[in-house]
Scaffold this motif. Structure first.
Motif, PDB file in Angstrom:
ATOM      1  N   THR A 198     -19.795   4.781  45.219  1.00 18.20           N
ATOM      2  CA  THR A 198     -18.817   3.852  44.663  1.00 18.20           C
ATOM      3  C   THR A 198     -18.419   4.223  43.237  1.00 18.20           C
ATOM      4  O   THR A 198     -17.352   3.836  42.766  1.00 18.20           O
ATOM      5  CB  THR A 198     -19.360   2.407  44.686  1.00 18.20           C
ATOM      6  OG1 THR A 198     -20.633   2.356  44.021  1.00 18.20           O
ATOM      7  CG2 THR A 198     -19.526   1.920  46.119  1.00 18.20           C
ATOM      8  N   GLY A 199     -19.278   4.981  42.570  1.00 18.35           N
ATOM      9  CA  GLY A 199     -18.896   5.489  41.250  1.00 18.35           C
ATOM     10  C   GLY A 199     -18.063   6.748  41.358  1.00 18.35           C
ATOM     11  O   GLY A 199     -17.098   6.948  40.603  1.00 18.35           O
ATOM     12  N   ALA A 200     -18.401   7.600  42.325  1.00 18.81           N
ATOM     13  CA  ALA A 200     -17.702   8.878  42.490  1.00 18.81           C
ATOM     14  C   ALA A 200     -16.245   8.689  42.857  1.00 18.81           C
ATOM     15  O   ALA A 200     -15.370   9.441  42.404  1.00 18.81           O
ATOM     16  CB  ALA A 200     -18.409   9.714  43.558  1.00 18.81           C
ATOM     17  N   ILE A 201     -15.949   7.680  43.672  1.00 20.76           N
ATOM     18  CA  ILE A 201     -14.559   7.521  44.094  1.00 20.76           C
ATOM     19  C   ILE A 201     -13.656   7.159  42.918  1.00 20.76           C
ATOM     20  O   ILE A 201     -12.485   7.559  42.881  1.00 20.76           O
ATOM     21  CB  ILE A 201     -14.418   6.462  45.223  1.00 20.76           C
ATOM     22  CG1 ILE A 201     -13.010   6.578  45.843  1.00 20.76           C
ATOM     23  CG2 ILE A 201     -14.702   5.070  44.712  1.00 20.76           C
ATOM     24  CD1 ILE A 201     -12.803   5.778  47.076  1.00 20.76           C
ATOM     25  N   TYR A 250      -5.635   5.148  46.145  1.00 15.95           N
ATOM     26  CA  TYR A 250      -6.374   5.060  47.400  1.00 15.95           C
ATOM     27  C   TYR A 250      -6.547   6.440  48.019  1.00 15.95           C
ATOM     28  O   TYR A 250      -5.774   7.360  47.748  1.00 15.95           O
ATOM     29  CB  TYR A 250      -5.669   4.125  48.399  1.00 15.95           C
ATOM     30  CG  TYR A 250      -4.389   4.701  48.968  1.00 15.95           C
ATOM     31  CD1 TYR A 250      -4.374   5.332  50.219  1.00 15.95           C
ATOM     32  CD2 TYR A 250      -3.192   4.626  48.255  1.00 15.95           C
ATOM     33  CE1 TYR A 250      -3.204   5.873  50.736  1.00 15.95           C
ATOM     34  CE2 TYR A 250      -2.015   5.160  48.768  1.00 15.95           C
ATOM     35  CZ  TYR A 250      -2.030   5.779  50.013  1.00 15.95           C
ATOM     36  OH  TYR A 250      -0.872   6.327  50.523  1.00 15.95           O
ATOM     37  N   ILE A 251      -7.562   6.572  48.855  1.00 16.66           N
ATOM     38  CA  ILE A 251      -7.827   7.798  49.602  1.00 16.66           C
ATOM     39  C   ILE A 251      -7.644   7.479  51.085  1.00 16.66           C
ATOM     40  O   ILE A 251      -8.160   6.476  51.577  1.00 16.66           O
ATOM     41  CB  ILE A 251      -9.278   8.291  49.371  1.00 16.66           C
ATOM     42  CG1 ILE A 251      -9.551   8.515  47.880  1.00 16.66           C
ATOM     43  CG2 ILE A 251      -9.550   9.560  50.172  1.00 16.66           C
ATOM     44  CD1 ILE A 251      -8.686   9.560  47.231  1.00 16.66           C
ATOM     45  N   ILE A 288     -10.132   3.022  50.129  1.00 17.67           N
ATOM     46  CA  ILE A 288     -10.024   4.048  51.160  1.00 17.67           C
ATOM     47  C   ILE A 288      -9.464   3.398  52.428  1.00 17.67           C
ATOM     48  O   ILE A 288      -9.638   2.200  52.649  1.00 17.67           O
ATOM     49  CB  ILE A 288     -11.381   4.723  51.488  1.00 17.67           C
ATOM     50  CG1 ILE A 288     -12.356   3.731  52.131  1.00 17.67           C
ATOM     51  CG2 ILE A 288     -11.983   5.328  50.231  1.00 17.67           C
ATOM     52  CD1 ILE A 288     -13.656   4.364  52.605  1.00 17.67           C
ATOM     53  N   ARG A 289      -8.787   4.205  53.243  1.00 12.53           N
ATOM     54  CA  ARG A 289      -8.262   3.681  54.510  1.00 12.53           C
ATOM     55  C   ARG A 289      -9.255   3.912  55.651  1.00 12.53           C
ATOM     56  O   ARG A 289      -9.438   3.053  56.492  1.00 12.53           O
ATOM     57  CB  ARG A 289      -6.919   4.349  54.824  1.00 12.53           C
ATOM     58  CG  ARG A 289      -5.835   4.014  53.814  1.00 12.53           C
ATOM     59  CD  ARG A 289      -4.561   4.791  54.088  1.00 12.53           C
ATOM     60  NE  ARG A 289      -3.875   4.301  55.295  1.00 12.53           N
ATOM     61  CZ  ARG A 289      -2.786   4.880  55.803  1.00 12.53           C
ATOM     62  NH1 ARG A 289      -2.276   5.966  55.224  1.00 12.53           N
ATOM     63  NH2 ARG A 289      -2.211   4.384  56.886  1.00 12.53           N
ATOM     64  N   GLN A 290      -9.879   5.096  55.676  1.00 17.92           N
ATOM     65  CA  GLN A 290     -10.842   5.431  56.707  1.00 17.92           C
ATOM     66  C   GLN A 290     -11.909   6.332  56.089  1.00 17.92           C
ATOM     67  O   GLN A 290     -11.736   6.843  54.982  1.00 17.92           O
ATOM     68  CB  GLN A 290     -10.171   6.154  57.876  1.00 17.92           C
ATOM     69  CG  GLN A 290      -9.088   5.370  58.575  1.00 17.92           C
ATOM     70  CD  GLN A 290      -9.595   4.203  59.394  1.00 17.92           C
ATOM     71  OE1 GLN A 290     -10.796   4.101  59.682  1.00 17.92           O
ATOM     72  NE2 GLN A 290      -8.701   3.298  59.784  1.00 17.92           N
ATOM     73  N   TYR A 291     -12.996   6.550  56.847  1.00 14.42           N
ATOM     74  CA  TYR A 291     -14.035   7.442  56.340  1.00 14.42           C
ATOM     75  C   TYR A 291     -14.620   8.278  57.467  1.00 14.42           C
ATOM     76  O   TYR A 291     -14.461   7.986  58.660  1.00 14.42           O
ATOM     77  CB  TYR A 291     -15.126   6.676  55.598  1.00 14.42           C
ATOM     78  CG  TYR A 291     -15.930   5.699  56.425  1.00 14.42           C
ATOM     79  CD1 TYR A 291     -17.101   6.101  57.074  1.00 14.42           C
ATOM     80  CD2 TYR A 291     -15.538   4.366  56.540  1.00 14.42           C
ATOM     81  CE1 TYR A 291     -17.845   5.207  57.817  1.00 14.42           C
ATOM     82  CE2 TYR A 291     -16.277   3.462  57.274  1.00 14.42           C
ATOM     83  CZ  TYR A 291     -17.436   3.878  57.919  1.00 14.42           C
ATOM     84  OH  TYR A 291     -18.174   2.980  58.649  1.00 14.42           O
ATOM     85  N   GLY A 292     -15.283   9.366  57.067  1.00 20.22           N
ATOM     86  CA  GLY A 292     -15.897  10.282  58.020  1.00 20.22           C
ATOM     87  C   GLY A 292     -17.027  11.036  57.351  1.00 20.22           C
ATOM     88  O   GLY A 292     -17.477  10.678  56.266  1.00 20.22           O
ATOM     89  N   ILE A 293     -17.461  12.109  57.991  1.00 19.87           N
ATOM     90  CA  ILE A 293     -18.565  12.908  57.465  1.00 19.87           C
ATOM     91  C   ILE A 293     -18.278  14.383  57.682  1.00 19.87           C
ATOM     92  O   ILE A 293     -17.677  14.766  58.689  1.00 19.87           O
ATOM     93  CB  ILE A 293     -19.905  12.517  58.142  1.00 19.87           C
ATOM     94  CG1 ILE A 293     -21.087  13.293  57.546  1.00 19.87           C
ATOM     95  CG2 ILE A 293     -19.834  12.698  59.644  1.00 19.87           C
ATOM     96  CD1 ILE A 293     -22.450  12.828  58.049  1.00 19.87           C
ATOM     97  N   SER A 294     -18.679  15.189  56.739  1.00 17.31           N
ATOM     98  CA  SER A 294     -18.589  16.646  56.862  1.00 17.31           C
ATOM     99  C   SER A 294     -20.013  17.158  57.037  1.00 17.31           C
ATOM    100  O   SER A 294     -20.821  17.105  56.110  1.00 17.31           O
ATOM    101  CB  SER A 294     -17.952  17.257  55.606  1.00 17.31           C
ATOM    102  OG  SER A 294     -17.970  18.664  55.666  1.00 17.31           O
ATOM    103  N   SER A 295     -20.331  17.624  58.252  1.00 19.43           N
ATOM    104  CA  SER A 295     -21.707  18.036  58.541  1.00 19.43           C
ATOM    105  C   SER A 295     -21.743  18.967  59.747  1.00 19.43           C
ATOM    106  O   SER A 295     -20.867  18.909  60.608  1.00 19.43           O
ATOM    107  CB  SER A 295     -22.582  16.814  58.831  1.00 19.43           C
ATOM    108  OG  SER A 295     -23.902  17.192  59.191  1.00 19.43           O
TER     109      SER A 295
END
Length: 300
Positions: free
Chosen positions: A98-101, A112-113, A143-150
């Protein structure tokens, strides 16, 4: 350029997206490349707060001024830069995310992202806290949506099971087919794959043989296997670059294939390759040549 929906999110991204990490560290040059990408029909741009210590986000923000509403903007968080600027550490806590965004929004010059992604993940993470961070940002409208890079199936499965994530970024190409085993799981969860490494460090382009001969291997190909495989793929393909992009897009689980470019010429090479749209017979033929490798670690 055709578009596909990211999961069931209502966000439609160009089949070829732009991976911004490779942009030159120059405002004018990076803007020219992004201008050319948008002109070619690319609407999906992916960066991360880790890239060049945040400088990459600044370049992207500068280039997209005045056109924010026309694009789908993705960035990532989870890697915390050390105070001295040398190296980073992993932090998937709610406090960090929440700080990084806030810093990413400032650098990207936006409020927004579209897609915010966890930039990694380990089983030791407090995944409930991490997901709560993304859900909170979504409720706030940041943000509108979220995901993961893995690339870790066990991490991906847990994240999908516990969240409303709509995307998984994975290294995927003809030379790295490890994600294919997990496509059904991802699709069943209502999410999409975004590919990175689509042309495998250039091995799957006209320069493939030259690059392969100078490399020590790739994924589970040793140097000899890599050179032999790239040569055979080249001989059996009318345009290996075009076939490489078409291959990763053949499965509807994949929403967008990211490509990177340091010059407009490199970008246009990939755009032209995408537009050639290799045929099904060629794609099947090349798939029979390339090794169907699997993840050996971090399995379910």
């Amino acid at each position: 350029m055709k578009k596909r929906e990211l999961g069931k999110s209502g966000l439609y991204v160009s089949e070829m997206g732009f991976g911004c990490m490779s942009l030159p560290n120059d405002l004018d040059e990076s803007k020219k490349i992004i201008d050319a990408a948008i002109h070619a029909g690319i609407n999906y741009f992916d960066t991360a707060d880790l890239y060049d210590g945040g400088r990459n986000e600044e370049l992207v923000g500068h280039a997209l001024k005045g056109r924010r509403q026309d694009i789908i903007l993705a960035t990532k968080a989870g890697n915390k830069m050390n105070p001295d600027g040398n190296g980073w550490s992993w932090d998937a806590s709610k406090a960090h995310i929440t700080g990084a965004i806030k810093q990413s929004l400032l650098r990207l010059e936006t409020d927004y992202i579209d897609l915010y992604q966890l930039h990694g993940g380990v089983m030791e993470d407090n995944v409930d806290e991490t997901i709560d961070a993304f859900e909170s940002l979504k409720k706030e409208g940041l943000i509108r949506q979220y995901g993961i890079s893995s690339i870790r199936p066990i991490v991906i499965k847990r994240f999908l099971d516990k969240s409303s994530a709509i995307s998984i970024m994975m290294q995927y190409s003809l030379l790295d087919r490890r994600p294919e085993e997990w496509f059904p799981m991802i699709q069943e969860a209502g999410a999409s794959v975004v590919t990175r490494g689509t042309i495998a460090k250039g091995f799957l382009t006209a320069e493939g043989m030259t690059r392969a001969e100078q490399a020590n291997g790739f994924v589970d190909y040793d140097a000899t296997d890599l050179t032999r495989t790239v040569q055979e793929l080249s001989e059996q393909s009318d345009d290996l670059h075009a076939a490489a992009i078409a291959y990763v897009l053949r499965d509807q689980t994949v929403a967008s294939a990211l490509i990177g470019a340091r010059t407009i010429e490199q970008l246009l090479d990939s755009v032209i390759a995408y537009e050639k749209q290799a045929g099904d017979e060629e794609i099947i033929r090349l798939g029979n040549i390339a090794r169907k490798n699997i993840y050996k670690e971090h399995r379910l």
